[in-house]
Design a protein around this motif. Structure first.
Motif, PDB file in Angstrom:
ATOM      1  N   ARG A 144     107.036  42.381  22.539  1.00 44.90           N
ATOM      2  CA  ARG A 144     107.740  43.286  23.449  1.00 44.90           C
ATOM      3  C   ARG A 144     107.762  44.729  22.942  1.00 44.90           C
ATOM      4  O   ARG A 144     107.955  45.654  23.709  1.00 44.90           O
ATOM      5  N   GLN A 145     107.576  44.899  21.640  1.00 44.09           N
ATOM      6  CA  GLN A 145     107.641  46.234  21.060  1.00 44.09           C
ATOM      7  C   GLN A 145     106.238  46.843  20.963  1.00 44.09           C
ATOM      8  O   GLN A 145     105.228  46.143  20.947  1.00 44.09           O
ATOM      9  N   ASN A 146     106.204  48.178  20.887  1.00 41.19           N
ATOM     10  CA  ASN A 146     104.946  48.908  20.692  1.00 41.19           C
ATOM     11  C   ASN A 146     103.888  48.506  21.728  1.00 41.19           C
ATOM     12  O   ASN A 146     102.717  48.309  21.399  1.00 41.19           O
ATOM     13  N   ARG A 147     104.303  48.418  22.966  1.00 44.43           N
ATOM     14  CA  ARG A 147     103.400  47.952  24.008  1.00 44.43           C
ATOM     15  C   ARG A 147     102.216  48.910  24.212  1.00 44.43           C
ATOM     16  O   ARG A 147     101.094  48.469  24.441  1.00 44.43           O
ATOM     17  N   ARG A 148     102.465  50.198  24.126  1.00 46.08           N
ATOM     18  CA  ARG A 148     101.385  51.151  24.358  1.00 46.08           C
ATOM     19  C   ARG A 148     100.240  50.930  23.371  1.00 46.08           C
ATOM     20  O   ARG A 148      99.064  50.874  23.764  1.00 46.08           O
ATOM     21  N   LYS A 149     100.582  50.784  22.119  1.00 47.78           N
ATOM     22  CA  LYS A 149      99.545  50.576  21.105  1.00 47.78           C
ATOM     23  C   LYS A 149      98.811  49.269  21.342  1.00 47.78           C
ATOM     24  O   LYS A 149      97.580  49.196  21.231  1.00 47.78           O
ATOM     25  N   LEU A 150      99.549  48.227  21.697  1.00 43.62           N
ATOM     26  CA  LEU A 150      98.933  46.923  21.932  1.00 43.62           C
ATOM     27  C   LEU A 150      97.974  46.982  23.121  1.00 43.62           C
ATOM     28  O   LEU A 150      96.868  46.423  23.083  1.00 43.62           O
ATOM     29  N   LEU A 151      98.384  47.673  24.167  1.00 46.05           N
ATOM     30  CA  LEU A 151      97.533  47.800  25.346  1.00 46.05           C
ATOM     31  C   LEU A 151      96.278  48.602  25.035  1.00 46.05           C
ATOM     32  O   LEU A 151      95.177  48.266  25.495  1.00 46.05           O
ATOM     33  N   GLU A 152      96.435  49.654  24.265  1.00 50.12           N
ATOM     34  CA  GLU A 152      95.273  50.456  23.894  1.00 50.12           C
ATOM     35  C   GLU A 152      94.284  49.640  23.064  1.00 50.12           C
ATOM     36  O   GLU A 152      93.067  49.729  23.248  1.00 50.12           O
TER      37      GLU A 152
END
Length: 967
Positions: free
Chosen positions: A939-947
Motif C-alpha cells: 500500500r505504501q510507495n505506490r508511485r515507485k512501485l507503479l513506475e
C-alpha cells in the motif's frame, strides 16, 4: 481401554457449566479475547475469515501427506476423502481423492504425476509413521479392510472399479490382480453417457466374502463376490425400479456411504433423497425398506454390536441414529456444539458433519464438522439423550476421523488448506491453480480431558464467531441503511483476482506486475474503486465457479460440493451439480419427467431419472427441515420476508445454448424480447416466478453489453411504473472469457471481453444513477471466485465494488471482508433473516458506508479496446480514450490456442490451469510467468512501485486516501 469421558451426565454438566460460567457471562469479552484466552497457537484464516487453530490441543501434531514424487518433490496432495484403521488397530490408511494434477513447464498435465494416493501409517505406538504410499488412478470415499486384515479395498471413483491390495510377507501392501470391474456403461442422467459412473462408499461383510459398493451416479448398490472377484448382483435403489407402482417417486439417488450388518443387510445413505435404504444382499438381493432421516446423509457407521447405525447428515448438522433391529430412526444428535452455546448454533446451520468414528468402548462418538473446522465430541446414551459435550479445533474442512485402539489418540484428516499467495513459494510456477495450492494433512492429538475440552470448545466458538456480541456501531449503521435503502442490485461476475484487475491502482495493496487487465482495459472498475471504496482485502470463499456460485448465493457450501467439484475440475468424471442441475438435469424447472419434457424435449424420457425437485447441493433454510428443504438461498430468504425479487441470469439451464440439444438450441439473438424468444430457463423453483425470460445466462459467445441492454429494457418499465424489485440478481459474466472463435460483434479476445464486462457493469450503474432510484438503491458487484489469475496476497483475494448512496467516497477499505460479509450486508439492508451460521456470525461491511454521504454520481466510459476492436453500438464512444487500443492478438490466435477447450459453461475446460497460462503468455509475451510472491503489504510507495512495473500513476483527483483499518 476406556476413554476419558466417564463422569455421569449430571456431574459432567456441573463441571462444564461451572468452568464456562465466567466466560459466557463476561459481556465485555469478545471472540478475539476468547481466542487469546483459549489458545496461544498460530492462527490461519480461511477465505471466509474463520480462524483456524489446528494445534490448539495440547500434544497435537499436523503433517502433510507426502507421496514423495521424484519430479515434484514439493507436491502435497489435497482431498483426504477417507481414513480407516486395520482390524488389528495397528495401521491407519488414508485415501486422497482431490484435484491432484501436476503440470509441466508448459502447463500440460503430467499423467504419471497426476494420480490419487493411498497412504499407510503405522499407529501401533499412537504416533503415526508413514510406511508406504501407493498411487491409484482415481478414487473417492470408498475404502474398507477385509475382517482378516490381510486385504484392503479401495473404490476407483470414475474408473467404475475396485482395487484390491494384499498384505505381503515383508509387511508391505501390493495390488492383487486387475481391479474388479463394476460394468456400468452409462449413468442415470440426461443422456446415458453425459456423466460417467463413480464408486462411493464400500463395506465388507462380517465373513469377508462379500463387498458392497455404492454407485454414486447409477443410484444402485453392487454386490461383489470377493473370492470370485466379480459382481454377482446389483440392486437399483430407486422406488420406480423396485416397484412399477412407484414410478417417478424419488428415492435412493446419489448413494454415498454404506455399512453392512453381519453378512446380509446393507444400509445405504441416499444424499439426494435424505433416506437410508435398507438392502438384503443375500442370495436374492432386494430393497427391504427405507428410513427417512434429517439432512443429507453421507457417512454411515455401525456400533460394535451392530445394534445402532450412526449416519452423519450435512445441511441439518446432525447425526441420525437408527435402531437396526427395528429399522427406525430413534435419535438425532446435533453436532454444531454443546447446549451452552445457544446462539447461533441452535438457530442456524452450517457445521456440515461429514464423517465419524467411535471410541473403542462405544461410549463416545467423534464427528468431523467440516463447516466449522472442528471435531464434535458426543457422549452417547443408548436410551436417548446423547449429548454433544465439546468441540476440538481442526485443520481446514476436516473430512475423516479415526481413533486409536486404546481410545487415547485421535486422527483427523482434512480436505484442503488455505491457499496463500498465487504463485506460492512452495510450488513451481506451472502448478499454481487454486486447487493445486490446497493441501490435505493429518492431525494427531490426544483425547482431551474435561478442562482441556472446555478450553478447546471456547477456541472453536471464538474461531467461528459463535460468541461475538453484535457491534453497536454495526447495528446502528444497519438500521440506518435499512431505513434509507429500498433496493439492492447484486451483480455477480466471473473468476478474477484483485491484482489481475486493480493491481495498477495508485492506491491499495495491489501488485502491478501481476495486472493483466488494468486501467486501459477496465477503466470503469478502476474509477469505481477510486471514486467509491477500494476493497483491497476482499476474499471469495469459493475456489472455482462450481462452488463459488453456492457461496455467492447462499453464503455457504455443502460437503458434497467441496468434494465433487474438485473432482469435476480435475476431469475425474463428476458432474457439475452447483447451480440447480443434477447430472445435467434441470431438477428445479419441473418435478415430473413429462413436465420436463414439455419444456425441454431433449431430456431423458426415463421417469425414474431424478424425479422431483430435490437438489443434492442445495442448502436448507434456517427453519425446520420440513419447511425449508433446499431453500437456503438469498432469493428464498427474500420471498419468505415478502421482499420482491427479480432474477437476470442466475442459476439457469445452460444446456440450451449448446449444439448438443440439436434443434432446441437457442440462437444468439441480441434483442430476444423484440421477437419474443425465451432464452432463460431457471433451475430453481423459487426463481420461476421472478425472472426475465429474455436475459441470456452464461454464454461466452454473447457480449455482456446486450445483457445490460435487456436489463435496462425492464428497468425502464420499472421506473415508469415505480415498481423496481427490492432485490435484483444480475449476472454479467464475460470477464470469464472464452469462445474466441464464435463470439459475436468482435468481442472475441481477452481484452475486449474484459472491457465488455467492465462497460456493461458501468452502464447499469450509470443508468441507476440517472434514474428516480438514485437515492435509495445500493449496487454490489463481486466475482463468484478468483481462480483465473495470480495474486500476491492470496489466491482467493478478489475484487468487489460497493456503489450508491451512503457509500464512502475515495476510500481504501482494507478491513478483511468476504462474500459472506457481503451477503450479511444484504440481509441487514433488506431486513432478511440470516441464511446460516456463516452469515449470522459475519460482520456487515460497515466500513464501506457513511450515512452522511447521500449524493453520488457515475457515468460509464467504454474502454478504447471496445471502440477500436469491436462492432458494439457503444452508447458513449466519445468518452473513450482518444488513443486507439488494439488487442494483443486477434481472435484467430486465441481460437487456435484454446482449440479443444469447452467454454459452454463455467470452467468446463478440463485444464483450467493451462488456460490461465495461455492467457498470461498471450498477453505478456516473453515476460516470465509470475514467480513466488511474498504476500507483502504494497500500500505504501505506490508511485515507485507503479513506475517499476512500467505503469504511470493516475493523477486524476490526487488526494490522500481515506483508509479503514485492516482486521
Amino acid at each position: 481401554m476406556k476413554t476419558c469421558f466417564r463422569l455421569p451426565h449430571s456431574a459432567f454438566a456441573a463441571v462444564l457449566i461451572s468452568s464456562l460460567a465466567s466466560f459466557l457471562d463476561a459481556s465485555a469479552q469478545d471472540d478475539d479475547g476468547a481466542v487469546a484466552q483459549a489458545s496461544k497457537t498460530p492462527v490461519e484464516l480461511a477465505p471466509t475469515g474463520q480462524r483456524l487453530t489446528p494445534l490448539a490441543a495440547p500434544g497435537s501434531h499436523a503433517e502433510s501427506f507426502n507421496p514423495e514424487l521424484h519430479d515434484f518433490p514439493n507436491f502435497r496432495p489435497s482431498g483426504a476423502a477417507a481414513t480407516v484403521i486395520s482390524p488389528d488397530r495397528k495401521t491407519l490408511v488414508a485415501v486422497m481423492a482431490g484435484y491432484n494434477q501436476n503440470n509441466d513447464a508448459k502447463g500440460n498435465v503430467v499423467p504419471g504425476a497426476s494420480n490419487e494416493y493411498v497412504f499407510f501409517y503405522d499407529i501401533s505406538t499412537g504416533t503415526p509413521h508413514q510406511t508406504q504410499v501407493i498411487q491409484i488412478p482415481n478414487a473417492f470415499v470408498g475404502v474398507a479392510f477385509n475382517p482378516s486384515g490381510k486385504a484392503l479395498y479401495v473404490g476407483g471413483g470414475q474408473d467404475d472399479d475396485v482395487h484390491t491390495y494384499a498384505l505381503q510377507s515383508n509387511g508391505r501392501w501390493a495390488e492383487t490382480g486387475t481391479p474388479i470391474a463394476l460394468h456400468h456403461e452409462g449413468t442415470n442422467s440426461v443422456t446415458p453417457s453425459s456423466v460417467p459412473p463413480s464408486t462411493a462408499g464400500l463395506a465388507v461383510s462380517a465373513d469377508g466374502s462379500k463387498l458392497v459398493v455404492a454407485n454414486l451416479f447409477n443410484d444402485s448398490l453392487s454386490i461383489v463376490d470377493l473370492r470370485a472377484r466379480k459382481v454377482t448382483g446389483e440392486v437399483d435403489l430407486r422406488p420406480g425400479k423396485v416397484n412399477p407402482a412407484q414410478t417417478g417417486v424419488p428415492g435412493g439417488e446419489y448413494p454415498y456411504g454404506v455399512a453392512i450388518k453381519g453378512n446380509g443387510t446393507a444400509y445405504v445413505a441416499s444424499l439426494r433423497d435424505r433416506e437410508v435404504v435398507v438392502v438384503d444382499v443375500g442370495a436374492q438381493p432386494k430393497v427391504l425398506t427405507r428410513i427417512k432421516v434429517q439432512g443429507t446423509p453421507n457417512e454411515a457407521l455401525l456400533s460394535a454390536d451392530q445394534a445402532r447405525l450412526y449416519v452423519t447428515a450435512d445441511i441439518q448438522d446432525v447425526v441420525n441414529v437408527i435402531d437396526t433391529a427395528s429399522a427406525r430412526l430413534v435419535e438425532t444428535i446435533p453436532t454444531a456444539g454443546p447446549n451452552y452455546i445457544t446462539f447461533p448454533v441452535r438457530a442456524y446451520k452450517g457445521s456440515s458433519p461429514n464423517n465419524l468414528a467411535l471410541s473403542p468402548d462405544g461410549s463416545t462418538l467423534y464427528v468431523t464438522n467440516a463447516g466449522t473446522n472442528s471435531l464434535a465430541v458426543i457422549r452417547l446414551n443408548p436410551f436417548g439423550g446423547s449429548e454433544n459435550v465439546g468441540l476440538i479445533p481442526t485443520t481446514f474442512w476436516p473430512s475423516a476421523a479415526s481413533v486409536s485402539n486404546d481410545g487415547k489418540t485421535l486422527y483427523i484428516a482434512n480436505w484442503k488448506s488455505p491457499t496463500g499467495p498465487n504463485p506460492h513459494e512452495t510450488n513451481n510456477a506451472a502448478n499454481q491453480y487454486v486447487f493445486q495450492l490446497q493441501k490435505a494433512s493429518l492431525l494427531t492429538l490426544p483425547v482431551p480431558d474435561y478442562q482441556t475440552l472446555d478450553q478447546l470448545t471456547r477456541t472453536v466458538a471464538a474461531n467461528n464467531g459463535f460468541l461475538a456480541k453484535p457491534n453497536p456501531a454495526d447495528v446502528k449503521l444497519a438500521a440506518g441503511l435499512h431505513r434509507r435503502i429500498k433496493h439492492v442490485i447484486y451483480i455477480v461476475k466471473e473468476n478474477r483476482t484483485y491484482d489481475q484487475i486493480l493491481g495498477d491502482l495508485e492506491v491499495g495493496n495491489g501488485d502491478p506486475a501481476l495486472t493483466q487487465f488494468g486501467k486501459a482495459v477496465t477503466p470503469n472498475f478502476h474509477r469505481l474503486a477510486r471514486e467509491f471504496v477500494d476493497l483491497d482485502n476482499f476474499y471469495d470463499p469459493g475456489d472455482v465457479s462450481g462452488n463459488g456460485w453456492i457461496w455467492s448465493t447462499a453464503g455457504r457450501e455443502t460437503d458434497f460440493s467441496v468434494k465433487s467439484i474438485a473432482l469435476n475440475y480435475s476431469g475425474r468424471g463428476f458432474s457439475y451439480d452447483s447451480e440447480g442441475t443434477n447430472r445435467d438435469v434441470n431438477v428445479g424447472d419441473a418435478p415430473s419427467t413429462q413436465e420436463r419434457l414439455n419444456v425441454a424435449p431433449y431430456q431423458t424420457k426415463d421417469p425414474d431419472v431424478l424425479p422431483g425437485r430435490a437438489d443434492v447441493n442445495a442448502p436448507d433454510a434456517p427453519e425446520d427441515e420440513g419447511n425449508g428443504i433446499g431453500q437456503g438461498y438469498l432469493w428464498d430468504a427474500a420471498v419468505r420476508k415478502g421482499v420482491s425479487i427479480r432474477n437476470y441470469g442466475f442459476f439457469e439451464d445452460l444446456a440450451r445454448y449448446g449444439a448438443a440439444v440439436g434443434p432446441y438450441q437457442i440462437p444468439l439473438e441480441r434483442d430476444p424480447a423484440l421477437i419474443g424468444l425465451r432464452v432463460a430457463f431457471p433451475t430453481k423453483a423459487t426463481l420461476l416466478a421472478h425472472f426475465d425470460p429474455y436475459f441470456r445466462g452464461f454464454d461466452n459467445a454473447f457480449p455482456d453489453y446486450w445483457r445490460e441492454r435487456e436489463w435496462e429494457r425492464e428497468f425502464k418499465s420499472f421506473e415508469t411504473n415505480g415498481n423496481l424489485p427490492q432485490l435484483s440478481f444480475v449476472r454479467l459474466m464475460h470477464d470469464h472469457m472464452g469462445n474466441f472463435g464464435t463470439a459475436i460483434d468482435g468481442v472475441n479476445t481477452p481484452e475486449t471481453q474484459q472491457a465488455d464486462n467492465d462497460y456493461a457493469v458501468a452502464l447499469l450503474i450509470d443508468r441507476v444513477n440517472h434514474s428516480r432510484y438514485k437515492d435509495d438503491t445500493l449496487i454490489l458487484a463481486i466475482e463468484d471466485d478468483s481462480q483465473d489469475g495470480a495474486d500476491h496476497v492470496d489466491a482467493h483475494r478478489s475484487t468487489a465494488y460497493v456503489v450508491g448512496p451512503y457509500v464512502k467516497r475515495h476510500a481504501v477499505v482494507s478491513t478483511r471482508y468476504s462474500t459472506v460479509n457481503l451477503i450479511r450486508t444484504i440481509e441487514d439492508v433488506l431486513g432478511l433473516e440470516h441464511l446460516n451460521l456463516y452469515t449470522a456470525t459475519a460482520r456487515p461491511m460497515s466500513d464501506c458506508f457513511d450515512l452522511n454521504q447521500k449524493t453520488w454520481s457515475f457515468t460509464a466510459e467504454p474502454s478504447a479496446f471496445l471502440v477500436s476492436d469491436t462492432e458494439l453500438p457503444l452508447l458513449r464512444p466519445d468518452q473513450a480514450s482518444r488513443a486507439a487500443r488494439r488487442s494483443t492478438h486477434e481472435s484467430a490466435y486465441w481460437a487456435q490456442k484454446t482449440a479443444g477447450f469447452d467454454f459452454s459453461r463455467e470452467d468446463h475446460l478440463k485444464d483450467p490451469a493451462k488456460f490461465n497460462r495461455m492467457v498470461w503468455e498471450g498477453l505478456k509475451g516473453n515476460l516470465p510467468y509470475p514467480a513466488a510472491r511474498s504476500g507483502a503489504d504494497l500500500r505504501q510507495n505506490r508511485r515507485k512501485l507503479l513506475e517499476q512495473a512500467g505503469v504511470m500513476a493516475d493523477q486524476e483527483n490526487p488526494r490522500p486516501p481515506a483508509t479503514a483499518s485492516t482486521r
